[in-house]
Design an enzyme around this catalytic site. Structure first.
Site, PDB file in Angstrom:
ATOM      1  N   GLY A 155       7.896  11.530   6.359  1.00  0.00           N
ATOM      2  CA  GLY A 155       6.921  12.539   6.765  1.00  0.00           C
ATOM      3  C   GLY A 155       6.397  12.185   8.148  1.00  0.00           C
ATOM      4  O   GLY A 155       7.064  11.498   8.929  1.00  0.00           O
ATOM      5  N   ARG A 156       5.174  12.649   8.423  1.00  0.00           N
ATOM      6  CA  ARG A 156       4.630  12.461   9.767  1.00  0.00           C
ATOM      7  C   ARG A 156       4.419  10.988  10.101  1.00  0.00           C
ATOM      8  O   ARG A 156       4.667  10.553  11.227  1.00  0.00           O
ATOM      9  CB  ARG A 156       3.323  13.255   9.897  1.00  0.00           C
ATOM     10  CG  ARG A 156       3.585  14.747   9.933  1.00  0.00           C
ATOM     11  CD  ARG A 156       2.367  15.553   9.586  1.00  0.00           C
ATOM     12  NE  ARG A 156       2.041  15.450   8.162  1.00  0.00           N
ATOM     13  CZ  ARG A 156       1.341  16.355   7.486  1.00  0.00           C
ATOM     14  NH1 ARG A 156       0.885  17.424   8.096  1.00  0.00           N
ATOM     15  NH2 ARG A 156       1.087  16.188   6.203  1.00  0.00           N
ATOM     16  N   ILE A 157       3.991  10.201   9.111  1.00  0.00           N
ATOM     17  CA  ILE A 157       3.774   8.772   9.378  1.00  0.00           C
ATOM     18  C   ILE A 157       5.118   8.058   9.537  1.00  0.00           C
ATOM     19  O   ILE A 157       5.308   7.248  10.445  1.00  0.00           O
ATOM     20  CB  ILE A 157       2.919   8.123   8.268  1.00  0.00           C
ATOM     21  CG1 ILE A 157       1.533   8.785   8.209  1.00  0.00           C
ATOM     22  CG2 ILE A 157       2.780   6.618   8.499  1.00  0.00           C
ATOM     23  CD1 ILE A 157       0.675   8.372   7.015  1.00  0.00           C
ATOM     24  N   ARG A 177      12.775  13.403   0.585  1.00  0.00           N
ATOM     25  CA  ARG A 177      13.096  14.555  -0.285  1.00  0.00           C
ATOM     26  C   ARG A 177      13.982  15.547   0.454  1.00  0.00           C
ATOM     27  O   ARG A 177      14.924  16.095  -0.071  1.00  0.00           O
ATOM     28  CB  ARG A 177      11.800  15.278  -0.692  1.00  0.00           C
ATOM     29  CG  ARG A 177      11.103  14.673  -1.885  1.00  0.00           C
ATOM     30  CD  ARG A 177       9.764  15.314  -2.080  1.00  0.00           C
ATOM     31  NE  ARG A 177       8.926  15.137  -0.886  1.00  0.00           N
ATOM     32  CZ  ARG A 177       7.636  15.422  -0.815  1.00  0.00           C
ATOM     33  NH1 ARG A 177       7.021  15.927  -1.859  1.00  0.00           N
ATOM     34  NH2 ARG A 177       6.941  15.219   0.289  1.00  0.00           N
ATOM     35  N   THR A 178      13.642  15.811   1.722  1.00  0.00           N
ATOM     36  CA  THR A 178      14.438  16.735   2.522  1.00  0.00           C
ATOM     37  C   THR A 178      14.787  16.042   3.837  1.00  0.00           C
ATOM     38  O   THR A 178      14.036  15.180   4.300  1.00  0.00           O
ATOM     39  CB  THR A 178      13.624  18.005   2.871  1.00  0.00           C
ATOM     40  OG1 THR A 178      12.379  17.570   3.423  1.00  0.00           O
ATOM     41  CG2 THR A 178      13.361  18.868   1.658  1.00  0.00           C
ATOM     42  N   ARG A 239       1.482   3.524  -1.404  1.00  0.00           N
ATOM     43  CA  ARG A 239       0.597   3.462  -2.570  1.00  0.00           C
ATOM     44  C   ARG A 239       1.119   2.416  -3.541  1.00  0.00           C
ATOM     45  O   ARG A 239       2.339   2.238  -3.661  1.00  0.00           O
ATOM     46  CB  ARG A 239       0.603   4.797  -3.344  1.00  0.00           C
ATOM     47  CG  ARG A 239      -0.404   5.824  -2.915  1.00  0.00           C
ATOM     48  CD  ARG A 239      -1.839   5.428  -3.218  1.00  0.00           C
ATOM     49  NE  ARG A 239      -2.760   6.452  -2.779  1.00  0.00           N
ATOM     50  CZ  ARG A 239      -3.197   6.614  -1.527  1.00  0.00           C
ATOM     51  NH1 ARG A 239      -2.821   5.777  -0.591  1.00  0.00           N
ATOM     52  NH2 ARG A 239      -4.034   7.594  -1.218  1.00  0.00           N
ATOM     53  N   GLU A 268      -4.767  -1.918  -7.767  1.00  0.00           N
ATOM     54  CA  GLU A 268      -5.675  -2.468  -6.756  1.00  0.00           C
ATOM     55  C   GLU A 268      -7.108  -1.975  -7.014  1.00  0.00           C
ATOM     56  O   GLU A 268      -7.277  -0.873  -7.544  1.00  0.00           O
ATOM     57  CB  GLU A 268      -5.210  -2.084  -5.339  1.00  0.00           C
ATOM     58  CG  GLU A 268      -5.268  -0.608  -5.048  1.00  0.00           C
ATOM     59  CD  GLU A 268      -4.778  -0.273  -3.643  1.00  0.00           C
ATOM     60  OE1 GLU A 268      -3.622  -0.578  -3.323  1.00  0.00           O
ATOM     61  OE2 GLU A 268      -5.571   0.315  -2.890  1.00  0.00           O
ATOM     62  N   HIS A 286      -5.451  -2.689   1.694  1.00  0.00           N
ATOM     63  CA  HIS A 286      -5.393  -1.225   1.884  1.00  0.00           C
ATOM     64  C   HIS A 286      -6.154  -0.796   3.149  1.00  0.00           C
ATOM     65  O   HIS A 286      -7.121  -0.027   3.081  1.00  0.00           O
ATOM     66  CB  HIS A 286      -5.954  -0.515   0.631  1.00  0.00           C
ATOM     67  CG  HIS A 286      -5.461   0.898   0.494  1.00  0.00           C
ATOM     68  ND1 HIS A 286      -5.242   1.511  -0.707  1.00  0.00           N
ATOM     69  CD2 HIS A 286      -5.160   1.838   1.431  1.00  0.00           C
ATOM     70  CE1 HIS A 286      -4.826   2.751  -0.519  1.00  0.00           C
ATOM     71  NE2 HIS A 286      -4.764   2.971   0.774  1.00  0.00           N
TER      72      HIS A 286
HETATM   73  C1  GLV Z   1      -4.811   6.031   2.438  1.00  0.00           C
HETATM   74  O1  GLV Z   1      -4.254   5.334   1.659  1.00  0.00           O
HETATM   75  C2  GLV Z   1      -4.607   7.450   2.510  1.00  0.00           C
HETATM   76  O2  GLV Z   1      -3.940   8.026   1.643  1.00  0.00           O
HETATM   77  O3  GLV Z   1      -5.143   8.042   3.466  1.00  0.00           O
END
Ligand code: GLV
Length: 325
Positions: A155-157, A177-178, A239, A268, A286
């Protein structure tokens, strides 16, 4: 009369002030992590909530909140919210994408570098007073430059992480996924779409950036770890639950993979204590999006979403547009 809202966790005082212009605000600057029962009590009579992923909006809780109209989650991930149950109850749900892409991508690289080049392990050794001399084989790690980076979740990240790899002359493989458009692939350092299995067996460094859901639960388990190179590193900044942490502990202990960098964990903040017994893992609490300006932007974006939702406007990051329709 102003509508009442709850800010479920501690937040920047400026954001409380901003929301107080519009709403009767109950804040939680003591930062108590509310139980489901406490959340239900605190939310009685409230029209909206600004929350983080520590608040679980499941069907059981929602049936106790008939007045609730908006859940503004201050995170891009929203696996803590039962979207279908919110939609069924006419609750507008929003998240905070985009504003954290670059900061989170920076942190992916921070973890990768620290993991592959054994930064925290060697620092602990130095602090413990073991540094007696220079040696050719102290803390030999894996190169980043010229290596193959595998990104699961593009995705964007993921794309922001891939763009950063250009300066290191890396090959980028991805699984998603795509697939991306050809233009997106070029911008992501000519990233090449491959199967998860091919990615795991070919990559020198594997980065996990996919959202958590029932379908992505344990995307990386014993079988997947067994496909990875013994010299490989694994970075999870997505996650907890995407990796089977017990299987990862086994793989790190037996050196089936070289090392892991983890910003997120199953259960966590009560992560598995065996991680603490391993030298080949870098552990962070996190914090991938935790730069001052990005967390401030996230809080304000969540506030924008909540203000819009409760003023009968479309929140900029609405996740369930069916409610408006
Ligand atoms: C952090 O874990 C977020 O989903 O922004």
């Amino acid at each position: 009369m102003k509508l009442a809202i709850l800010i479920a966790r501690a937040i920047f005082p400026d954001v409380i002030e901003r929301l107080s212009v519009y709403f009767d605000v109950e804040a939680n600057q003591q930062d108590i992590v509310f139980s489901q029962q406490e959340l239900a009590e605190k939310l009685q009579g409230k029209s909206g909530v600004l929350c983080t992923s520590s608040a679980r909006f499941d069907a059981t809780l929602l049936t106790r909140l008939p007045m609730l109209k908006a859940v503004a989650n201050m995170a891009v991930g929203y696996d803590n919210v039962d979207l279908a149950a919110c939609t069924a109850q006419g609750i507008l749900v929003s998240n905070t994408p985009d504003v954290l892409n670059e900061t989170t991508a920076d942190f992916g690289w921070t973890l990768l570098m620290a993991t592959a080049r054994r930064v925290t392990e060697s620092e602990h050794w130095l602090r413990a007073g073991h540094w007696d001399k220079w040696r050719y084989d102290y803390f030999l790690g894996a190169d980043i430059h010229g290596s193959t980076l595998g990104i699961i979740g593009m995705g964007r990240i993921g794309q922001a992480i891939a763009r950063r790899s250009m300066g290191f002359d890396m090959q980028v493989l991805y699984h998603n996924r795509t697939s991306l458009t050809p233009e997106q692939e070029v911008r992501a350092n000519n990233a090449r779409y491959v199967s998860k299995e091919a990615l795991l067996s070919e990559a020198d460094h594997v980065m996990l950036v996919l959202p958590y859901s029932a379908t992505t639960h344990h995307t990386i388990d014993k079988a997947e770890l067994a496909l990875m190179k013994p010299t490989a590193t694994l970075v999870n900044l997505a996650r907890g639950g995407i990796v089977n942490d017990l299987a990862l502990i086994d793989a790190l202990r037996s050196k089936a993979i070289a090392a892991a960098g983890l910003d997120v964990f199953e259960n966590e903040p009560k992560f598995h204590p065996d991680f603490l017994t391993l030298n080949n893992v870098v552990l962070t609490p996190h914090i991938a999006s935790a730069s001052e300006s990005t967390r401030f932007a996230m809080a304000n974006r969540a506030a924008d979403n909540l203000i819009a939702a409760l003023q009968n406007q479309r929140p900029p990051n609405l996740l369930n547009p069916e409610v408006v329709a």
